[in-house]
Structure formats: C-alpha cells, structure tokens
Design a protein around this motif. Sequence first.
Motif, PDB file in Angstrom:
ATOM      1  N   ALA A  98       0.861  -1.180   0.000  1.00 34.02           N
ATOM      2  CA  ALA A  98       0.000   0.000   0.000  1.00 34.02           C
ATOM      3  C   ALA A  98       0.897   1.229   0.000  1.00 34.02           C
ATOM      4  N   ASP A  99       0.528   2.229  -0.805  1.00 34.40           N
ATOM      5  CA  ASP A  99       1.317   3.457  -0.839  1.00 34.40           C
ATOM      6  C   ASP A  99       0.721   4.476   0.130  1.00 34.40           C
ATOM      7  N   ASP A 100       1.232   5.711   0.100  1.00 31.05           N
ATOM      8  CA  ASP A 100       0.778   6.761   1.023  1.00 31.05           C
ATOM      9  C   ASP A 100      -0.696   7.106   0.831  1.00 31.05           C
ATOM     10  N   ASP A 101      -1.223   6.904  -0.368  1.00 30.85           N
ATOM     11  CA  ASP A 101      -2.626   7.202  -0.658  1.00 30.85           C
ATOM     12  C   ASP A 101      -3.530   6.001  -0.433  1.00 30.85           C
ATOM     13  N   ASP A 102      -2.997   4.953   0.187  1.00 29.64           N
ATOM     14  CA  ASP A 102      -3.716   3.706   0.468  1.00 29.64           C
ATOM     15  C   ASP A 102      -4.117   2.944  -0.794  1.00 29.64           C
ATOM     16  N   GLN A 103      -3.411   3.212  -1.897  1.00 25.64           N
ATOM     17  CA  GLN A 103      -3.629   2.448  -3.118  1.00 25.64           C
ATOM     18  C   GLN A 103      -2.851   1.148  -2.976  1.00 25.64           C
ATOM     19  N   GLN A 104      -3.517   0.026  -3.194  1.00 32.79           N
ATOM     20  CA  GLN A 104      -2.844  -1.261  -3.034  1.00 32.79           C
ATOM     21  C   GLN A 104      -2.350  -1.792  -4.369  1.00 32.79           C
ATOM     22  N   ARG A 105      -1.266  -2.561  -4.270  1.00 32.59           N
ATOM     23  CA  ARG A 105      -0.660  -3.192  -5.441  1.00 32.59           C
ATOM     24  C   ARG A 105      -0.152  -4.556  -5.007  1.00 32.59           C
ATOM     25  N   ILE A 106      -0.350  -5.546  -5.848  1.00 34.10           N
ATOM     26  CA  ILE A 106       0.138  -6.894  -5.549  1.00 34.10           C
ATOM     27  C   ILE A 106       1.218  -7.235  -6.560  1.00 34.10           C
ATOM     28  N   VAL A 107       2.394  -7.624  -6.051  1.00 36.28           N
ATOM     29  CA  VAL A 107       3.514  -7.991  -6.907  1.00 36.28           C
ATOM     30  C   VAL A 107       4.064  -9.340  -6.463  1.00 36.28           C
ATOM     31  N   THR A 108       4.630 -10.061  -7.403  1.00 35.10           N
ATOM     32  CA  THR A 108       5.304 -11.325  -7.117  1.00 35.10           C
ATOM     33  C   THR A 108       6.740 -11.193  -7.575  1.00 35.10           C
ATOM     34  N   LEU A 109       7.687 -11.546  -6.704  1.00 33.65           N
ATOM     35  CA  LEU A 109       9.110 -11.471  -7.032  1.00 33.65           C
ATOM     36  C   LEU A 109       9.508 -12.746  -7.760  1.00 33.65           C
ATOM     37  N   VAL A 110       9.898 -12.594  -9.010  1.00 32.58           N
ATOM     38  CA  VAL A 110      10.257 -13.731  -9.861  1.00 32.58           C
ATOM     39  C   VAL A 110      11.640 -13.497 -10.469  1.00 32.58           C
ATOM     40  N   GLY A 111      12.139 -14.483 -11.172  1.00 29.68           N
ATOM     41  CA  GLY A 111      13.413 -14.334 -11.866  1.00 29.68           C
ATOM     42  C   GLY A 111      13.309 -13.286 -12.963  1.00 29.68           C
ATOM     43  N   ASP A 112      14.449 -12.697 -13.304  1.00 32.27           N
ATOM     44  CA  ASP A 112      14.444 -11.645 -14.325  1.00 32.27           C
ATOM     45  C   ASP A 112      13.954 -12.150 -15.680  1.00 32.27           C
ATOM     46  N   ASP A 113      14.118 -13.440 -15.949  1.00 33.31           N
ATOM     47  CA  ASP A 113      13.647 -14.005 -17.214  1.00 33.31           C
ATOM     48  C   ASP A 113      12.146 -14.241 -17.221  1.00 33.31           C
ATOM     49  N   GLU A 114      11.510 -14.131 -16.057  1.00 34.73           N
ATOM     50  CA  GLU A 114      10.077 -14.410 -15.947  1.00 34.73           C
ATOM     51  C   GLU A 114       9.254 -13.147 -15.767  1.00 34.73           C
ATOM     52  N   GLN A 115       9.894 -12.007 -15.626  1.00 28.73           N
ATOM     53  CA  GLN A 115       9.165 -10.794 -15.255  1.00 28.73           C
ATOM     54  C   GLN A 115       8.120 -10.397 -16.280  1.00 28.73           C
ATOM     55  N   ASP A 116       7.015  -9.893 -15.765  1.00 30.21           N
ATOM     56  CA  ASP A 116       5.911  -9.396 -16.576  1.00 30.21           C
ATOM     57  C   ASP A 116       5.191  -8.366 -15.717  1.00 30.21           C
ATOM     58  N   ALA A 117       5.689  -7.135 -15.734  1.00 26.93           N
ATOM     59  CA  ALA A 117       5.182  -6.087 -14.845  1.00 26.93           C
ATOM     60  C   ALA A 117       3.683  -5.853 -15.025  1.00 26.93           C
ATOM     61  N   GLY A 118       3.179  -6.025 -16.229  1.00 26.59           N
ATOM     62  CA  GLY A 118       1.749  -5.839 -16.475  1.00 26.59           C
ATOM     63  C   GLY A 118       0.890  -6.801 -15.676  1.00 26.59           C
ATOM     64  N   ASN A 119       1.444  -7.961 -15.360  1.00 26.79           N
ATOM     65  CA  ASN A 119       0.721  -8.954 -14.562  1.00 26.79           C
ATOM     66  C   ASN A 119       1.232  -9.028 -13.129  1.00 26.79           C
ATOM     67  N   GLY A 120       2.034  -8.041 -12.709  1.00 27.49           N
ATOM     68  CA  GLY A 120       2.500  -7.985 -11.334  1.00 27.49           C
ATOM     69  C   GLY A 120       3.706  -8.848 -11.026  1.00 27.49           C
ATOM     70  N   ALA A 121       4.329  -9.445 -12.024  1.00 24.32           N
ATOM     71  CA  ALA A 121       5.524 -10.268 -11.803  1.00 24.32           C
ATOM     72  C   ALA A 121       6.751  -9.388 -12.043  1.00 24.32           C
ATOM     73  N   ILE A 122       7.439  -9.029 -10.948  1.00 23.85           N
ATOM     74  CA  ILE A 122       8.595  -8.144 -11.076  1.00 23.85           C
ATOM     75  C   ILE A 122       9.886  -8.930 -10.938  1.00 23.85           C
ATOM     76  N   GLY A 123      10.873  -8.549 -11.707  1.00 29.29           N
ATOM     77  CA  GLY A 123      12.156  -9.235 -11.726  1.00 29.29           C
ATOM     78  C   GLY A 123      12.922  -9.074 -10.426  1.00 29.29           C
ATOM     79  N   TRP A 124      13.660 -10.098 -10.059  1.00 26.39           N
ATOM     80  CA  TRP A 124      14.414 -10.165  -8.812  1.00 26.39           C
ATOM     81  C   TRP A 124      15.403  -9.013  -8.673  1.00 26.39           C
ATOM     82  N   SER A 125      15.937  -8.503  -9.765  1.00 29.72           N
ATOM     83  CA  SER A 125      16.916  -7.428  -9.672  1.00 29.72           C
ATOM     84  C   SER A 125      16.319  -6.048  -9.947  1.00 29.72           C
ATOM     85  N   SER A 126      14.998  -5.947 -10.036  1.00 27.99           N
ATOM     86  CA  SER A 126      14.348  -4.652 -10.256  1.00 27.99           C
ATOM     87  C   SER A 126      14.465  -3.797  -8.993  1.00 27.99           C
ATOM     88  N   PRO A 127      14.349  -2.481  -9.123  1.00 26.95           N
ATOM     89  CA  PRO A 127      14.456  -1.610  -7.945  1.00 26.95           C
ATOM     90  C   PRO A 127      13.447  -1.957  -6.843  1.00 26.95           C
TER      91      PRO A 127
END
Length: 160
Positions: A98-127
């Motif tokens: 949840a951010d400061d405005d209480d907007q929620q986001r769901i992300v899954t930490l996956v390998g960099d070869d599996e990332q798909d930010a549009g579906n919430g799968a963020i790469g292990w080495s992303s910021p």
Amino acid sequence: MPAPASNPISPAGLAALKARYDQLLGTERPAIVELVSWAAGNGDRSENGDYLYGRKRMREIDRELAHLARRMKSARVIDPADQPDPARVFFGATVTLADDDDQQRIVTLVGDDEQDAGNGAIGWSSPMARALRGAAVGDVRTVRLPGGEKDWEVIAIRYA
C-alpha cells in the motif's frame, strides 16, 4: 551486459525457457533452414528476398538460442514454497503493498527471465524487488525509481 553468475528462477520459469529453446531449435530453425536451402537453389541470392530474409531470421534464432542457453546454464532454481522464513519477503513471494494514498498493489518477485510487470511479476533485480527483499508485514520500504522515490508498506506476504 554480461549475465550474472547466478540467475534465480522458479521451476515454472525454467520450464518456460526450456520450452522456448526446444521450440526454436526443433521447429523454427529447421523451417528456416529449409526455406534458405530452397531459396539458395533459385539462383541469384543478392536479390532473393526469401534467401535474405531467411538468413537474417536464422541469425536472430541463433542469437536467441545462445542467449537462452546462457540463461539456463546460469539458472539457480528456487522453489518459492521452500523459503526458510515465510514471514519475510524473499524470491517467489507475492506481496500486497500500500502506498501513502492507500492504493494497493500486488507484486510477485520472480526471476528476471520471468518478469511481466503488467501482470504484477517483477524481476528479482528490479528496484522494487531489491527494496522489498527481507521485508516483513508492516515494514515501509522506499523504492527509488527514475521518476522519484515512493514509500510502500508491506500489507501481506504469501508464498504459492
């Protein structure tokens, strides 16, 4: 950019890399080789579109095969269900933020070869993934992005 010595990846991610490699090597490349062979038999190669396109596509396939082979060789398979501390964010965690405005986001930490930010799968080495590593429920983490910094609070952590 050289590949990292270790490439964390989920079992499903490694299977997807292998499937892509097999599809390129077993289906696409033989079809292009056949096309190039046929086109080469048609005479003048300098103005033969099928031949020129086929050679270009074959080089693209060979580059992708080499890339996939390097990524699979450096892959370190991590099963998210085997994480030692399920109360903390590690590889494979699905995190509700949840951010400061209480907007929620769901992300899954996956390998960099599996990332798909549009579906919430963020790469292990992303910021964001780097900022979340080791966090527990209730922790606030600052993510530094090109557009500025943003604070996210960890609301829930689960492993599939």
